[in-house]
Structure formats: structure tokens, C-alpha cells
Design a protein around this motif. Sequence first.
Motif, PDB file in Angstrom:
ATOM      1  N   TRP C  92      14.860  -7.937 -10.175  1.00 18.52           N
ATOM      2  CA  TRP C  92      14.824  -8.786  -8.987  1.00 18.52           C
ATOM      3  C   TRP C  92      14.094  -8.096  -7.846  1.00 18.52           C
ATOM      4  CZ3 TRP C  92      15.484 -13.581  -9.742  1.00 18.52           C
ATOM      5  CH2 TRP C  92      16.349 -14.045 -10.730  1.00 18.52           C
ATOM      6  N   GLY C  93      14.350  -6.818  -7.710  1.00 20.75           N
ATOM      7  CA  GLY C  93      13.687  -6.057  -6.655  1.00 20.75           C
ATOM      8  C   GLY C  93      12.181  -6.053  -6.831  1.00 20.75           C
ATOM      9  N   LEU C  94      11.758  -5.880  -8.096  1.00 23.68           N
ATOM     10  CA  LEU C  94      10.337  -5.856  -8.394  1.00 23.68           C
ATOM     11  C   LEU C  94       9.710  -7.208  -8.065  1.00 23.68           C
ATOM     12  CD1 LEU C  94       8.593  -3.599  -9.664  1.00 23.68           C
ATOM     13  CD2 LEU C  94       8.653  -4.926 -11.768  1.00 23.68           C
ATOM     14  N   ALA C  95      10.437  -8.255  -8.454  1.00 24.86           N
ATOM     15  CA  ALA C  95       9.919  -9.606  -8.203  1.00 24.86           C
ATOM     16  C   ALA C  95       9.775  -9.826  -6.705  1.00 24.86           C
ATOM     17  CB  ALA C  95      10.868 -10.635  -8.815  1.00 24.86           C
ATOM     18  N   GLY C  96      10.825  -9.398  -5.946  1.00 31.07           N
ATOM     19  CA  GLY C  96      10.770  -9.579  -4.498  1.00 31.07           C
ATOM     20  C   GLY C  96       9.603  -8.824  -3.893  1.00 31.07           C
ATOM     21  N   ALA C  97       9.420  -7.583  -4.346  1.00 30.33           N
ATOM     22  CA  ALA C  97       8.343  -6.768  -3.799  1.00 30.33           C
ATOM     23  C   ALA C  97       6.995  -7.393  -4.100  1.00 30.33           C
ATOM     24  CB  ALA C  97       8.407  -5.363  -4.392  1.00 30.33           C
ATOM     25  N   THR C  98       6.838  -7.913  -5.335  1.00 27.37           N
ATOM     26  CA  THR C  98       5.577  -8.543  -5.704  1.00 27.37           C
ATOM     27  C   THR C  98       5.322  -9.775  -4.845  1.00 27.37           C
ATOM     28  OG1 THR C  98       6.231  -7.910  -7.932  1.00 27.37           O
ATOM     29  CG2 THR C  98       4.215  -9.189  -7.718  1.00 27.37           C
ATOM     30  N   ALA C  99       6.390 -10.514  -4.619  1.00 28.55           N
ATOM     31  CA  ALA C  99       6.242 -11.724  -3.814  1.00 28.55           C
ATOM     32  C   ALA C  99       5.784 -11.368  -2.405  1.00 28.55           C
ATOM     33  CB  ALA C  99       7.576 -12.477  -3.768  1.00 28.55           C
ATOM     34  N   VAL C 100       6.426 -10.333  -1.836  1.00 24.56           N
ATOM     35  CA  VAL C 100       6.038  -9.914  -0.484  1.00 24.56           C
ATOM     36  C   VAL C 100       4.588  -9.489  -0.465  1.00 24.56           C
ATOM     37  CG1 VAL C 100       6.412  -8.132   1.260  1.00 24.56           C
ATOM     38  CG2 VAL C 100       8.359  -9.306   0.254  1.00 24.56           C
ATOM     39  N   LEU C 101       4.192  -8.715  -1.497  1.00 25.77           N
ATOM     40  CA  LEU C 101       2.826  -8.226  -1.567  1.00 25.77           C
ATOM     41  C   LEU C 101       1.851  -9.392  -1.614  1.00 25.77           C
ATOM     42  CD1 LEU C 101       1.156  -5.527  -2.036  1.00 25.77           C
ATOM     43  CD2 LEU C 101       1.117  -6.218  -4.413  1.00 25.77           C
ATOM     44  N   LEU C 102       2.153 -10.339  -2.470  1.00 26.49           N
ATOM     45  CA  LEU C 102       1.198 -11.432  -2.680  1.00 26.49           C
ATOM     46  C   LEU C 102       1.121 -12.362  -1.474  1.00 26.49           C
ATOM     47  CD1 LEU C 102       1.769 -12.381  -6.420  1.00 26.49           C
ATOM     48  CD2 LEU C 102      -0.192 -11.230  -5.389  1.00 26.49           C
ATOM     49  N   THR C 103       2.299 -12.646  -0.899  1.00 25.09           N
ATOM     50  CA  THR C 103       2.300 -13.651   0.152  1.00 25.09           C
ATOM     51  C   THR C 103       1.945 -13.093   1.521  1.00 25.09           C
ATOM     52  OG1 THR C 103       4.663 -13.296   0.346  1.00 25.09           O
ATOM     53  CG2 THR C 103       3.944 -15.189  -0.974  1.00 25.09           C
ATOM     54  N   LEU C 104       2.402 -11.892   1.800  1.00 21.97           N
ATOM     55  CA  LEU C 104       2.203 -11.377   3.164  1.00 21.97           C
ATOM     56  C   LEU C 104       1.102 -10.338   3.269  1.00 21.97           C
ATOM     57  CD1 LEU C 104       5.927 -11.008   4.238  1.00 21.97           C
ATOM     58  CD2 LEU C 104       4.317 -12.759   4.954  1.00 21.97           C
ATOM     59  N   LEU C 105       1.224  -9.281   2.422  1.00 26.57           N
ATOM     60  CA  LEU C 105       0.356  -8.127   2.621  1.00 26.57           C
ATOM     61  C   LEU C 105      -1.074  -8.401   2.162  1.00 26.57           C
ATOM     62  CD1 LEU C 105       2.704  -5.187   1.617  1.00 26.57           C
ATOM     63  CD2 LEU C 105       1.912  -5.820   3.886  1.00 26.57           C
ATOM     64  N   LEU C 106      -1.193  -8.994   0.976  1.00 29.36           N
ATOM     65  CA  LEU C 106      -2.525  -9.130   0.398  1.00 29.36           C
ATOM     66  C   LEU C 106      -3.446  -9.979   1.258  1.00 29.36           C
ATOM     67  CD1 LEU C 106      -3.492  -7.731  -2.138  1.00 29.36           C
ATOM     68  CD2 LEU C 106      -3.349  -9.916  -3.331  1.00 29.36           C
ATOM     69  N   PRO C 107      -2.988 -11.168   1.718  1.00 30.49           N
ATOM     70  CA  PRO C 107      -3.878 -11.941   2.598  1.00 30.49           C
ATOM     71  C   PRO C 107      -4.261 -11.169   3.849  1.00 30.49           C
ATOM     72  CG  PRO C 107      -2.035 -13.271   1.868  1.00 30.49           C
ATOM     73  CD  PRO C 107      -1.750 -11.881   1.436  1.00 30.49           C
ATOM     74  N   ALA C 108      -3.260 -10.448   4.381  1.00 24.20           N
ATOM     75  CA  ALA C 108      -3.554  -9.679   5.598  1.00 24.20           C
ATOM     76  C   ALA C 108      -4.605  -8.621   5.327  1.00 24.20           C
ATOM     77  CB  ALA C 108      -2.266  -9.026   6.113  1.00 24.20           C
ATOM     78  N   ILE C 109      -4.453  -7.930   4.175  1.00 23.14           N
ATOM     79  CA  ILE C 109      -5.421  -6.873   3.847  1.00 23.14           C
ATOM     80  C   ILE C 109      -6.801  -7.482   3.652  1.00 23.14           C
ATOM     81  CG2 ILE C 109      -6.062  -5.183   2.077  1.00 23.14           C
ATOM     82  CD1 ILE C 109      -3.019  -4.810   1.632  1.00 23.14           C
ATOM     83  N   LEU C 110      -6.852  -8.604   2.960  1.00 21.12           N
ATOM     84  CA  LEU C 110      -8.147  -9.199   2.651  1.00 21.12           C
ATOM     85  C   LEU C 110      -8.836  -9.713   3.912  1.00 21.12           C
ATOM     86  CD1 LEU C 110      -7.383 -11.037  -0.695  1.00 21.12           C
ATOM     87  CD2 LEU C 110      -8.751  -8.992  -0.335  1.00 21.12           C
ATOM     88  N   LYS C 111      -8.014 -10.232   4.824  1.00 21.30           N
ATOM     89  CA  LYS C 111      -8.598 -10.819   6.038  1.00 21.30           C
ATOM     90  C   LYS C 111      -9.193  -9.742   6.944  1.00 21.30           C
ATOM     91  CE  LYS C 111      -6.055 -15.048   6.569  1.00 21.30           C
ATOM     92  NZ  LYS C 111      -4.779 -15.548   7.082  1.00 21.30           N
ATOM     93  N   THR C 112      -8.502  -8.593   7.039  1.00 19.17           N
ATOM     94  CA  THR C 112      -8.961  -7.565   7.974  1.00 19.17           C
ATOM     95  C   THR C 112     -10.266  -6.958   7.474  1.00 19.17           C
ATOM     96  OG1 THR C 112      -6.632  -7.041   7.959  1.00 19.17           O
ATOM     97  CG2 THR C 112      -8.026  -5.728   9.394  1.00 19.17           C
TER      98      THR C 112
END
Lengths: 417, 181, 172
Positions: C92-112
Motif C-alpha cells: 500500500w505504501g508503494l502504491a501511495g508513493a507511486t500515486a504521489v509521484l505520478l500525480t504531483l511530482l512528475l507533472p511539476a518536474i516536467l513543467k519546470t
Amino acid sequence: MTPINPDQLIVQLTQWALSFLDSYPLVAVLVAILLSTVPLVAVFPICFAITTWLERKGLARIQNRIGPNRTGFLGMLQPIADGIKMLLKEDIVPKTSDRLAHFLAPVVLMVPAFTILSVLPFNRNMIPAAVDTGVILFFALGSVSTLAVFMAGWSSRNKYSLLGGMRAIAQMVSYELPLVLSGVTVIMMTGSLDTTKIVAQQQLSEWIQSSNAGLQCLGQIIGWNVFTPWGFAGFLIFFVASLAEINRCPFDLPEADSEIVAGHLTEYSGFKYALFFMSEYVSAFAINGLSTTLFLGGWSGPNIRPPWSDDPNALLIPGFVWFFAKMFALMLVMIWIRGTLPRLRVDHLMGFAWKFLLPLAIMNIFVGGFYYYAPRWHGIPVVGWPIGFLVMYLSYECIGRLNRGPKTAQRVYHYAS
Amino acid sequence: MLGIGILKGMAITAKNFFGSFVNKRLLPTLQYPEAGNSVTLFSRNIPFLVYDNDEDPLGTMRCVACKICEKECPPQCIYIVMEKDANGKPAKRPKVFDIDISVCMGCQICVEVCPFESIKMDSTFELSTPDRFEGLLLKREHLLKSNTYFHKIHPDEAQEVDDRLAAKQKKPAPTPSTPAA
Amino acid sequence: MIIAFSILSVIAVISALLAVRLRNLVHATLTLMAFFVALAGLFILLMAEFLAAVQILVYVGAVGILILFAIMLTQQVTGNVKEHIEAHGALWGLAGATAVLLTLLLPAILKTALPLQPVVETIDPSVRALGLNLMSPYAIALQVIALLLTAALLGAVVIAISPEKSEEEKKS
């Protein structure tokens, strides 16, 4: 064709060999790396072999013995016999030991011992890795050996090994401070961490480039740091601290054979033991090489320009001859000390580092600063030298006297007269 | 000044180092097989049997097989059997004289008690043998050594013994006529 | 360069993970040191030799040894395997972390859009710049740190002097 310069012959040969590879830059880089590392890995084990022979013969003579004399002329093949014996021995690993750490410890010791050699300038343009931060890199990589000794001591699962490892850590961490601080004075005076610059600063280039052979000779010597008050004190502190840093007599507590069998080496045999033995000697060479570089002028020595050359920097005797001569001289002094002084007690050892060497090294930094800013007469430090020397001598005496233990009464022998 | 003691010690070791090249006293090691041994006049280890005439060792051996040494020997390493002639009459010499040198402790008691000066201490030391049982049991033939050899290894003592024997030789002439009272 | 970078970063990540996961404290410390060394290698790749040297000198030579000393003073070097905390929520922790990465961090990284640094041909001796910075703008900070360390050293000395011994000395 440029006239032959014996000093730079090896460098020129290397460049000539590399010039064939100009069209293959990647291969050229690889070959250049090999050309600068392979000599290190080849020369220093040979030096190690020579030193073991010198040590056995020298200690024997000091103790009124003859020493090895059965293998070859004067027993000169003894190192080879020792090596064969080591290689053929069974590699015994204790059953309860931590096998991975036990296996890795000699490797971890070996790698920094050889790596630190690469920041030493053996001659002009002959430095395997010319980095700006040579001295710091040397100390940094040298401190990794502490870890290796601990790994060896801990992984053996032997109380003597562990005791040896703990002693080694305490000793090496303590003595690293005076070692580094006495080096700091030189760094401060040179204004650079680059070993080549430190050597260059110890040569009087005007005298060397003059036409008078005597001046050329003297110019290579007179500027050595050891001839200044801070350099002399720093050299002595550095030398004593380096004795402790590489666990040599009289600071060989980690492997004190009369107390804790062989310390961290107790459970090592065969080739791993040989690796430990070799790394110890190679790091001894390295630290002697560094003290040569910092205080004894590196590769400069009494040397003149070859008569056929008009290059102002050409030298008759290759510089690395002087470098190795000084390194071996320091090594011989270490052997001499080993033949003379008994082992220290643990509390004396720590007290000596923290209460004597460290204050002296800090004092030395101040004296160095004073020497740097003291007024000079035609470039001669007429004020800085005598006052600096006096201050260093007085602080030596004072710190030494303050460290004297309580006076013990004369021991009375009841049954012996 | 502090630290002068260290320098003094270093000077002493340096003196030993350089002195060992020039001063024989500072390098007392003897290169054993090449440069001989260090056997002195008084060194002794195992006993041997003395005979007088080099031509006839068995005939002129001094031992009369009285077995005093066999009895006195503390570790009992001597074994003697007296020889008998054709008539079964005891001849005054040993048929068997064995010394087990693995047991012998070199105490010299056999030499002290021998009334005929026939057993003396040897100074040989190269006694190693690959056979630890038979090789270390010395027979009569191994033990017999001439008086000249005795003179060679312990000249003073041998001369003393010779003088004593000569005195005895002179004395016995009147002995039979005046029996001990 | 890329090869060296990948090797060093793989070593760094694996040894850092091992440092967290290993049950044996000494092993954990040793892998931690491997991580420090790999990090120093990364610094060298960035041509910051001084930083690499200091990384090894301070972290491997001093901090690591300090940790080892502390471990040597503890009773139990290896943790009890039976008391291992069984975490069932890892997935569950892994799933949560992946979700956070995909939804929040990755778009932010790509946009900057990261500003591209100009390629540095020759690096000025970085130690000199570092030293000058330490001595002029940050001189006060350096002094304060030095004062703090001296105070800590004195405190250690005071703690190290055992009170019983001083009483004995008073008596004698």
C-alpha cells in the motif's frame, strides 16, 4: 630534436609514446591512465620488498645479529622466499567470523594505500594525479585505512582482534590531528593544497637558473621547509604523528604482539596477511613521501644543470632519484626507531597526542604566521627565524614540562641490591 | 632538555649497528657449519670409553666391566655385560657396553665413580640421527675413543689422569708384598 | 562519464537501502560508509575534488568512525530477528508513493524548465574561492561555529574529568 634532459627523460618518453595515439583519443586516455598507474603498482611493491630486507638486516645489526643470510647474496632473496611462503600458506577464516567484512578488510586497506601515492610528485611533471587539493585528498583517503583496520578487528570475532581494532581507531583518529595540523602550516605558507606547488615553493628558481653550479646546487636545498623554525618543528611533529598513523614502533599498539597476540591481524593468514603487511609498508612509503614533499623539498636535491643543455630547468640527476632517496632515508629512520624505542602504554600514547603534539602543532601554526609577516632584510628572515625558533623551543620545553607526571619515589628493592 | 634520552638511546643503537661491522665483540654470532663450533675446554655432554693403544682398541680398553657406573647412573642409561672366556671365566672387559644417550643427562657421575679412569666425558655434539631408537643407543664400538682423542678435547684433565695412572703403575709393585691390614 | 555516473549512483542507492534495511548495526554502518564513498565519487564527477575529499575525510574518517565507536559501546550489535516488525502495508505504501509521484511530482518536474548551465571548460581552483568566501562574507558564521566547537570540546573535557578523582586529589 631537443637535447636529452635526463631529468625529464621518462616524461618525454611517455609523451612520445602517447603521440602515436593522437588519432584515438579514448585509447590515448586509457594508455595514459595505465602509464601513470602501472609504475606505481609495480615500483612500490618492489620498494616494499627492499624495505623488508633492509628492516630485517638493520634490526639484526642493531641487535648484534647477522640477519637473513641464507637466501642469495646477503640474504637479498629473503623477500621472495617470504612471499612464496605467504602465498603457499593456507587461508584460514574463523568459523564465526563475518566472512564478507573479513575478506574486504585487506582490500579496503590496500586501495587507499595505493591511491594516496598518486598525489605525490615524484619529479617535475611526474605526478600520477595532478589535483588542486592533493594534500587534503591524501589525508582524506588516508583516513579510510582506519575503517579497514576496524573491519579487520571486528569481523574476526576474536577479542584480541577487536581490542587491536579499537586501539587502532583511537590511535589513528587522535594522531590524525597533529598530522594534519603540522601539514596545515606548510599549506598556509605555500598558499596552496597542490603538492607540485608546495615543492616548487621550496626551490629558489633564481639561483637554480643562474649559471653558477654551486648556486644551482644550493638553490635546490636552501629553500626546504625543514630549514625554517616552523618547518623543523612541523617536520618532527609530522614524523612522530605519521609513525603512529601507520602503526609503527613505538606506537605499534594495535598489533602489540606481547599483549594482544597480533591485534587485528590475529585471524589473518596467507595472502590476506601479506596484503595487510604490504599495505602497511606502502602507506608508510606514502606518508614518508608526503613528509618529503611537504618539508624536505620533494624531488629537489643537490643537482646541477647538464653541461650540454641550455634549458634553465634541466637537471643532471633525475629528480625522482632524490625523492626516493629521501623517502628511503625516512624509512631507515623508522627502522632505526623500531630498533631503539620500546612500545608506549595506551594512556601515555593518548596523552602524548592530545597534550603534547596537538598544542605544539597549534603553536606551530602561529609561529608560521609570525614568520610569514615578520620583516625581512633583503629577503632573509632575520627577525622571523630566531624569534620563531625561540618560541618553538620554549613552547616545546614548557609543554613538555607541563606534561610531566607526578614525581615518583625511588623504588626500593628489598631482596636485590 | 626534554627528549635527550631518546637521542641517547638512538645513539646506542646506532653504535651497535655500525660497530657490528667492525667490532667482532658486537657480532658474536658464529656461522655454525662453516665457521666451526664454540666447544670450550670444559664442555661435556655424553660419556665415552677410553682405550690406550690405537692399534688395538678392544684389547687396551681400560674398562673392566665392574658395573659401578651402571649402578650409580641416576637415569640408568648404562647397560654392561661382562665378557666370559671359553672356560666361562669372567674376562675383565665388557662384552656389551651400551649407553642410551636419549636418557643420559650428562651428570658425569659415572666419570666420578669409575676407579679405572676408563669412562670420560666427550664434547661432541653433532649426535642427530634419523633413527630415534637404535641411533641413540650407542654401542661399545661407538663409545670407544682413544686416549689421544681425550688429550685433544680435554688436555689438562687427560694429563692429570695420565699422571695418576702412572703413579698407580709404580705403586702396585710393592702392594702384593704388603697386604692391606 | 555516464557509465561512471550510473555505476556510482547504483552503488549509492543500493548501499543506502542496505544501510536502512540491514539488521546488523556494524554492517549497516559499513554500507553507510560505502554510500559516502560513492557520493564522494559523484562529487569528483562534478569536478568538485575538494568537496569529495572533505566528504571522505569528515564522513568516512570521522563520522563513520564515531558511529562505530558508539556501536561498540552498545550491548547488542545484531538486532533480534524475532522482534522484526512485520509490516504488511508495504504494498500500500508503494502504491501511495507511486500515486504521489505520478500525480504531483512528475507533472511539476516536467513543467519546470531547468536553466541549462554553461559548460565550464576550466574550473578555477575551487578551494581558493571557497576559502575566500569563508573568510570574507561568512567570517562571522565561521567564528561562531568555531566558538561552538570549542565550547563543545571544553564541555567534553569537563565531563571526562571524573569527580571522584578530583576529591581524591583534594584529600592527598
